[in-house]
Design a protein around this motif. Structure first.
Motif, PDB file in Angstrom:
ATOM      1  N   LEU A 232      -7.513  -4.807  -3.783  1.00  0.00           N
ATOM      2  CA  LEU A 232      -7.491  -3.610  -2.952  1.00  0.00           C
ATOM      3  C   LEU A 232      -8.440  -3.757  -1.768  1.00  0.00           C
TER       4      LEU A 232
ATOM      5  N   GLY B  56      -3.782   4.599   0.584  1.00  0.00           N
ATOM      6  CA  GLY B  56      -4.495   3.922  -0.500  1.00  0.00           C
ATOM      7  C   GLY B  56      -4.931   4.893  -1.596  1.00  0.00           C
TER       8      GLY B  56
ATOM      9  N   TYR C  39      -3.486   4.854  -5.440  1.00  0.00           N
ATOM     10  CA  TYR C  39      -4.365   4.752  -6.609  1.00  0.00           C
ATOM     11  C   TYR C  39      -4.073   5.879  -7.600  1.00  0.00           C
TER      12      TYR C  39
ATOM     13  N   GLY D 151      -4.483  -3.929  -9.078  1.00  0.00           N
ATOM     14  CA  GLY D 151      -5.019  -4.002  -7.727  1.00  0.00           C
ATOM     15  C   GLY D 151      -4.082  -4.735  -6.788  1.00  0.00           C
TER      16      GLY D 151
ATOM     17  N   LEU E 204      -1.564  -2.261  -5.619  1.00  0.00           N
ATOM     18  CA  LEU E 204      -2.153  -1.429  -4.575  1.00  0.00           C
ATOM     19  C   LEU E 204      -2.199  -2.169  -3.239  1.00  0.00           C
TER      20      LEU E 204
END
Length: 423
Positions: free
Chosen positions: A201, A241, A245, A274, A277
């Motif tokens: 991320l 973002g 999440y 991650g 993401l």
């Protein structure tokens, strides 16, 4: 005087607008550069070469000799005669002239790849072969692996660059430079940093910020509208973002949806959640910068055509353009994901599963989350960027400009008054 004000160029940006923009862009650029240097991965040992003892060479097929395909034994649990026959075009041998490697110019004979999904080869095809030194005598040490697509890909690349430069001219050249920077950052920073164990991320955010700053300023110039697009993209990307999440946590997705993600999790211990993401953020950036640049330029052109427009007038006019743009872009996003997942959708259709089981499948659920989150970030980008650009452009208007714009607005909305005035 009024005609001169309405059709002349808009006043330059105020000093306060310039300094306020620099106060945001300069720290953002320095922070991105610092993070880029801090997270830059060490040089990785290349793993793209064949295993020890194998050599990749190229060649050109000069002749193909087809032979009857052998009858395959039935698979476990399958009755005899029900297994699918092999494609006759994949059974036989090919005579190949080597065009690379230590035996360049020599002719060798190799069996054609056969089996389910095997490609078809014909005389004149450029191919890639795997050479196994010291192989058994009865087996050719050269085996055809794939088509050599180097020349077609180079031709497509040249045609693409020529079309971009012919239409965009100097701006097209800068767009190609920005595209090259994007590939460099993805191949030399984002992918190696994730492979070395950095948080996917964090790497995606830094990489996306670096790509955004380099590409937008190179392509559109160091201007106030471009800076507004950069800030709007950054805010929208941050919101994307956060939403990603939250959505991944609520949907309980771990990022393992295929063999590739499973292999990365088992072999490299990469945080696949991650990684998911990161893929959402990088994928959203490509559409976000399109929307934010369009909105910033739209506001600037409106302010240029109507220097007396207030913040509210600029925002309302540009927001109408943004809503029309978003309506078409959303459909583009959904169609792009559907096209990429078409084989999976066909398998789901053949399986005749209930819709409730289909949408809760991890693969489908991941694509749904990716589409929904990307669309929400895209929708947020329009009001954010439009407001920033309108705030920067409205400051250029003088009181005389505002009075003239208000009078024009009244004439447009009151035809009776306009007719009396003209008479």
């Amino acid at each position: 005087m009024g005609a001169n004000h309405s059709h002349g160029p808009a006043a330059p940006s105020s000093r306060g607008t310039v300094w306020a923009t620099l106060a945001v862009i300069v720290p953002l650029s320095l922070a991105t550069l610092t993070a880029l240097i801090w997270l830059w991965p060490p040089e990785l040992t290349s793993t793209g070469q064949p295993p020890a003892g194998l050599q990749r060479v190229t060649g050109t097929i000069t002749a193909v000799t087809l032979t009857p395909c052998p009858q395959e034994p039935p698979a476990d649990g399958q009755p005899p005669g029900r297994q699918p026959p092999a494609d006759p075009a994949t059974c036989g041998d090919a005579k190949v002239e080597l065009t690379s490697g230590p035996r360049t110019g020599h002719f060798i004979t190799s069996g054609l790849p056969s089996g389910p999904g095997s490609q078809k080869f014909a005389a004149g095809d450029d191919v890639i072969l795997i050479h196994t030194p010291g192989g058994e005598l009865e087996v050719s040490p050269y085996q055809i692996s794939d088509h050599d697509r180097s020349s077609p890909l180079w031709l497509a690349g040249v045609a693409f660059a020529a079309a971009v430069i012919a239409f965009g001219r100097w701006r097209g050249v800068m767009a190609l430079v920005g595209l090259a920077i994007t590939f460099v950052l993805l191949l030399l920073f984002v992918i190696p940093a994730i492979l070395t164990g950095q948080q996917p991320l964090l790497v995606a955010i830094v990489g996306a910020a670096a790509i955004m700053l380099a590409v937008l300023y190179l392509t559109h110039g160091f201007t106030i509208p471009t800076s507004m697009a950069v800030v709007g993209t950054l805010i929208s990307l941050s919101l994307t973002g956060v939403l990603s999440y939250a959505a991944i946590g609520i949907a309980q997705l771990n990022g393992i949806t295929d063999e590739s993600s499973f292999y990365l999790d088992v072999s490299y211990r990469i945080n696949t959640e991650g990684l998911l993401l990161a893929s959402i953020i990088i994928g959203s950036l490509g559409v976000l910068d399109d929307v934010t640049v369009t909105q910033a330029v739209t506001v600037t052109e409106l302010a240029h055509a109507n220097p007396g427009y207030t913040f509210a007038q600029l925002y309302r006019a540009a927001a109408r353009v943004g809503r029309a743009h978003i309506a078409s872009v959303i459909n583009t996003i959904i169609l792009a994901y559907a096209g990429a997942s078409l084989p999976l959708l066909l398998l789901v259709s053949v399986g005749d599963q209930p819709i409730g089981e289909v949408v809760t499948n991890p693969v489908i659920a991941t694509e749904i989350v990716r589409s929904v989150v990307g669309t929400l970030g895209l929708i947020a980008a329009v009001p954010i960027t439009t407001a920033l650009a309108a705030l920067a452009s409205a400051r250029r208007a003088t009181p005389d400009h505002r009075s003239l714009a208000t009078a024009r607005h009244r004439r447009r909305t009151d035809p009776l008054t306009d007719s009396v005035t003209r008479s």
